[in-house]
Design a protein around this motif. Sequence first.
Motif, PDB file in Angstrom:
ATOM      1  N   TYR A 186      22.942  32.245  44.431  1.00 41.71           N
ATOM      2  CA  TYR A 186      23.307  31.445  43.252  1.00 41.71           C
ATOM      3  C   TYR A 186      22.140  30.499  43.017  1.00 41.71           C
ATOM      4  O   TYR A 186      21.706  29.802  43.952  1.00 41.71           O
ATOM      5  CB  TYR A 186      24.585  30.628  43.491  1.00 41.71           C
ATOM      6  N   LEU A 187      21.616  30.466  41.770  1.00 39.82           N
ATOM      7  CA  LEU A 187      20.482  29.596  41.478  1.00 39.82           C
ATOM      8  C   LEU A 187      20.673  28.960  40.104  1.00 39.82           C
ATOM      9  O   LEU A 187      20.494  29.591  39.084  1.00 39.82           O
ATOM     10  CB  LEU A 187      19.168  30.384  41.541  1.00 39.82           C
ATOM     11  N   SER A 188      21.093  27.704  40.103  1.00 36.72           N
ATOM     12  CA  SER A 188      21.268  26.931  38.889  1.00 36.72           C
ATOM     13  C   SER A 188      21.582  25.499  39.313  1.00 36.72           C
ATOM     14  O   SER A 188      21.538  25.181  40.505  1.00 36.72           O
ATOM     15  CB  SER A 188      22.401  27.508  38.031  1.00 36.72           C
ATOM     16  N   ARG A 189      21.889  24.646  38.351  1.00 34.41           N
ATOM     17  CA  ARG A 189      22.332  23.309  38.722  1.00 34.41           C
ATOM     18  C   ARG A 189      23.684  23.380  39.419  1.00 34.41           C
ATOM     19  O   ARG A 189      24.401  24.375  39.311  1.00 34.41           O
ATOM     20  CB  ARG A 189      22.433  22.413  37.491  1.00 34.41           C
ATOM     21  N   ILE A 190      24.025  22.308  40.119  1.00 34.94           N
ATOM     22  CA  ILE A 190      25.298  22.245  40.828  1.00 34.94           C
ATOM     23  C   ILE A 190      26.132  21.131  40.203  1.00 34.94           C
ATOM     24  O   ILE A 190      25.835  19.949  40.370  1.00 34.94           O
ATOM     25  CB  ILE A 190      25.079  21.984  42.340  1.00 34.94           C
ATOM     26  N   ASN A 191      27.146  21.518  39.433  1.00 36.30           N
ATOM     27  CA  ASN A 191      28.080  20.536  38.885  1.00 36.30           C
ATOM     28  C   ASN A 191      29.424  21.220  38.649  1.00 36.30           C
ATOM     29  O   ASN A 191      29.576  22.422  38.900  1.00 36.30           O
ATOM     30  CB  ASN A 191      27.540  19.875  37.614  1.00 36.30           C
ATOM     31  N   CYS A 192      30.405  20.463  38.173  1.00 34.45           N
ATOM     32  CA  CYS A 192      31.784  20.958  38.175  1.00 34.45           C
ATOM     33  C   CYS A 192      32.032  22.118  37.221  1.00 34.45           C
ATOM     34  O   CYS A 192      32.992  22.864  37.398  1.00 34.45           O
ATOM     35  CB  CYS A 192      32.748  19.815  37.891  1.00 34.45           C
ATOM     36  N   TRP A 193      31.206  22.287  36.180  1.00 28.55           N
ATOM     37  CA  TRP A 193      31.453  23.391  35.243  1.00 28.55           C
ATOM     38  C   TRP A 193      30.613  24.628  35.560  1.00 28.55           C
ATOM     39  O   TRP A 193      30.596  25.582  34.802  1.00 28.55           O
ATOM     40  CB  TRP A 193      31.223  22.960  33.798  1.00 28.55           C
ATOM     41  N   LYS A 194      29.935  24.609  36.712  1.00 32.53           N
ATOM     42  CA  LYS A 194      29.170  25.785  37.131  1.00 32.53           C
ATOM     43  C   LYS A 194      30.012  26.761  37.961  1.00 32.53           C
ATOM     44  O   LYS A 194      29.525  27.812  38.369  1.00 32.53           O
ATOM     45  CB  LYS A 194      27.945  25.351  37.941  1.00 32.53           C
ATOM     46  N   GLY A 195      31.264  26.399  38.252  1.00 28.85           N
ATOM     47  CA  GLY A 195      32.182  27.346  38.874  1.00 28.85           C
ATOM     48  C   GLY A 195      31.978  27.595  40.356  1.00 28.85           C
ATOM     49  O   GLY A 195      32.424  28.627  40.874  1.00 28.85           O
ATOM     50  N   LEU A 196      31.359  26.664  41.061  1.00 29.08           N
ATOM     51  CA  LEU A 196      31.076  26.902  42.477  1.00 29.08           C
ATOM     52  C   LEU A 196      32.331  26.837  43.347  1.00 29.08           C
ATOM     53  O   LEU A 196      32.442  27.568  44.343  1.00 29.08           O
ATOM     54  CB  LEU A 196      30.011  25.927  42.973  1.00 29.08           C
ATOM     55  N   SER A 221      22.102  19.001  42.700  1.00 34.95           N
ATOM     56  CA  SER A 221      23.468  18.549  42.496  1.00 34.95           C
ATOM     57  C   SER A 221      23.497  17.387  41.516  1.00 34.95           C
ATOM     58  O   SER A 221      22.783  16.402  41.675  1.00 34.95           O
ATOM     59  CB  SER A 221      24.094  18.112  43.824  1.00 34.95           C
ATOM     60  N   GLN A 222      24.324  17.520  40.494  1.00 36.37           N
ATOM     61  CA  GLN A 222      24.476  16.461  39.490  1.00 36.37           C
ATOM     62  C   GLN A 222      25.969  16.238  39.231  1.00 36.37           C
ATOM     63  O   GLN A 222      26.606  17.075  38.589  1.00 36.37           O
ATOM     64  CB  GLN A 222      23.776  16.848  38.186  1.00 36.37           C
ATOM     65  N   PRO A 223      26.564  15.152  39.732  1.00 36.97           N
ATOM     66  CA  PRO A 223      25.934  14.081  40.498  1.00 36.97           C
ATOM     67  C   PRO A 223      25.649  14.489  41.939  1.00 36.97           C
ATOM     68  O   PRO A 223      26.134  15.526  42.397  1.00 36.97           O
ATOM     69  CB  PRO A 223      26.982  12.967  40.445  1.00 36.97           C
ATOM     70  N   GLU A 224      24.877  13.668  42.634  1.00 34.13           N
ATOM     71  CA  GLU A 224      24.457  13.994  43.995  1.00 34.13           C
ATOM     72  C   GLU A 224      25.646  14.179  44.936  1.00 34.13           C
ATOM     73  O   GLU A 224      25.613  14.998  45.847  1.00 34.13           O
ATOM     74  CB  GLU A 224      23.532  12.897  44.534  1.00 34.13           C
ATOM     75  N   GLU A 225      26.715  13.404  44.716  1.00 33.36           N
ATOM     76  CA  GLU A 225      27.859  13.441  45.619  1.00 33.36           C
ATOM     77  C   GLU A 225      28.644  14.749  45.544  1.00 33.36           C
ATOM     78  O   GLU A 225      29.377  15.099  46.471  1.00 33.36           O
ATOM     79  CB  GLU A 225      28.836  12.289  45.299  1.00 33.36           C
ATOM     80  N   TYR A 226      28.486  15.485  44.441  1.00 34.00           N
ATOM     81  CA  TYR A 226      29.325  16.662  44.225  1.00 34.00           C
ATOM     82  C   TYR A 226      29.088  17.740  45.273  1.00 34.00           C
ATOM     83  O   TYR A 226      30.024  18.413  45.713  1.00 34.00           O
ATOM     84  CB  TYR A 226      29.092  17.222  42.820  1.00 34.00           C
ATOM     85  N   VAL A 227      27.854  17.901  45.701  1.00 34.70           N
ATOM     86  CA  VAL A 227      27.559  18.943  46.683  1.00 34.70           C
ATOM     87  C   VAL A 227      28.284  18.677  48.001  1.00 34.70           C
ATOM     88  O   VAL A 227      28.674  19.614  48.715  1.00 34.70           O
ATOM     89  CB  VAL A 227      26.032  19.084  46.900  1.00 34.70           C
ATOM     90  N   ASN A 228      28.515  17.404  48.329  1.00 36.13           N
ATOM     91  CA  ASN A 228      29.238  17.071  49.560  1.00 36.13           C
ATOM     92  C   ASN A 228      30.690  17.535  49.475  1.00 36.13           C
ATOM     93  O   ASN A 228      31.283  17.980  50.465  1.00 36.13           O
ATOM     94  CB  ASN A 228      29.178  15.562  49.822  1.00 36.13           C
ATOM     95  N   GLU A 229      31.265  17.436  48.285  1.00 36.29           N
ATOM     96  CA  GLU A 229      32.634  17.917  48.073  1.00 36.29           C
ATOM     97  C   GLU A 229      32.704  19.430  48.277  1.00 36.29           C
ATOM     98  O   GLU A 229      33.651  19.942  48.887  1.00 36.29           O
ATOM     99  CB  GLU A 229      33.074  17.539  46.661  1.00 36.29           C
ATOM    100  N   LEU A 230      31.685  20.134  47.798  1.00 34.69           N
ATOM    101  CA  LEU A 230      31.649  21.585  47.976  1.00 34.69           C
ATOM    102  C   LEU A 230      31.479  21.956  49.450  1.00 34.69           C
ATOM    103  O   LEU A 230      32.096  22.910  49.933  1.00 34.69           O
ATOM    104  CB  LEU A 230      30.512  22.185  47.148  1.00 34.69           C
ATOM    105  N   LYS A 231      30.664  21.208  50.147  1.00 39.23           N
ATOM    106  CA  LYS A 231      30.471  21.459  51.587  1.00 39.23           C
ATOM    107  C   LYS A 231      31.766  21.252  52.359  1.00 39.23           C
ATOM    108  O   LYS A 231      32.053  21.989  53.317  1.00 39.23           O
ATOM    109  CB  LYS A 231      29.371  20.547  52.133  1.00 39.23           C
TER     110      LYS A 231
END
Length: 429
Positions: A186-196, A221-231
Motif C-alpha cells: 500500500y503506497l499513499s497517504r495515511i488518513n481515515c478516508w484511505k480505508g486502511l 500519516s495525516q494526522p501523525e497520531e492516526y498511524v498509532n491507532e492503526l498499529k
Amino acid sequence: MSQKKIFIVSLSEITHVVGGAITITINMCNFLVKAGYEVYCICSDNIDGRPQQIDEKVNFINLAYRYNGQPFSKAINQLAEEVKPDLFIFFFSFLYENAQLSAGYINTPKVIMFHSRPDFYFQNNCDKLKKLYSCDKNIISQILFDSYKSLLPDFIRNRNVITIPNGVKTIDKTINTDIEHKKIIYLSRINCWKGLEFLINSFKLIAQKYPDWSIDIYGQSQPEEYVNELKCLVKKLKLEKQINFQGITRNPIETMMNYDFCVFPSYFEGFPMGLIESLSVGLPCIGLEECSGVNEIISDGENGFLAQEDYADFSQKIEALIKDKELREKMSQKAKQTADKYDKKQIDEKWLSVIKNLLNNEAISIEQTPDVKGKKLFPLAKIQQMYKQQHKKYIKPWDYIFSIKNSQNKKRKIITVLGLQIKFKRKRK
C-alpha cells in the motif's frame, strides 16, 4: 520578447507534506519553467522552506513570510501588483475563492483545477464562488476525468471545462513476475478516508491461511497520531508479523519492484498517483468499486479488481491474487498498458496547448469536456462524516484556544476568548 509570467497557487503544506497534489504542483512548475515561462509557485504557510525537487529557476514564494503574516488575499494581490502575471493557475477552487483577486484581473486568464472529486468542495454554500465565476471573463475549469463534470455545479459546468488527468513519468522498469515475493504493498497517504482500517480487517480473514504473505504500508500519516491507532488495531488482531508500517519512501518506484501486487482501499480520491505508479511498474491493484478515481483507473478483472465495501469480498480479491500467479502475470501486462495512457509527456503537451491558447486569447480552440454519465460513488455524506470524525478526534479544544504562529522569526501567541482574538508579541532582546 519578455517571458510570460505564470502564478501557480498551491496548497500551504507544499513545503513539508508528501502527496499527489503536491507532486503534481512541483512537476507543473518544473516543466513550465523548462518550456520558457517565468513561473511563480505561491503558497502561504507558517512553516518556512523550499519544496524538495522544485527547479531552482522557479520563483518559490511563501506569502506568509514575504508579507509578514498578512491575510492571504491581501498578500497575493500585493504580489500580483508587483509582478503583473499573465496567467493564474489555482490548484483548488477554494484557493481562487480565498484570493479575492482585485477587479483589475477580471480579464487575466485563469485555470481553476479540481484535484479531487469535485462535489466534495461544494458541500456548503458556494454563492461566493458563483459570484466570482460570473464576474470573471477569462476562466477555465480543469477536471481529472470526464465523469467528474457531472459533479460540478451548473455555474461551472456551463462554462469552459476541460479534462486533463495527472501525468506519470514513463517507467522502463517492470516487476519480475517470475519471482514471488509474497508481499503486498500500500503506497499513499495515511488518513481515515484511505480505508486502511478496512484493509486490515479484510486481511485478517485470510491472514492465518497465508502466514508467509504480508502487507507493507508506506505513506505519511495525516494526522501523525492516526498511524498509532492503526498499529493498535494490528496488534489487537494479532497481525504484527504480517502488516508492517514502513513510513515514507523517497524512491517509490524502486520500492514497488519488490512486491507482487498493490492494495488501494480508499473511499475518496481525485486521481490516485500511488495507484498509477503501482500500475506503471506492472503491479495489479485492488480497490473499492465506489471510490472516485480508483474506479476510473482499475478495470475489474483486467489490471486488477474492484471490490465491494465488504471485508469478505475484499479479502477474496486479495486471496485470488495470492493463489494465482498466472493471473498476476496477465494483469501485470494490462497494468502497464493502463499507466501508459497517462504518460507525463503527453499530459504536459496538453497543458502547454491549453496555456498557449489562454495566453494568446485563443480559449475557443480548447477542447471542451463532454457530458458523460458518472460512475456510482460512495455517498458524499459518508466522506463528510469521515472528515468530521477525524476533525473531532484529533483537533483538540486547546488547539483553537492557543496557537503559536511563526512569521519571519517573530513569534506571536493568539488567545481566543469569547470569540475575540488577543495577540501577544514577544519583545526582541
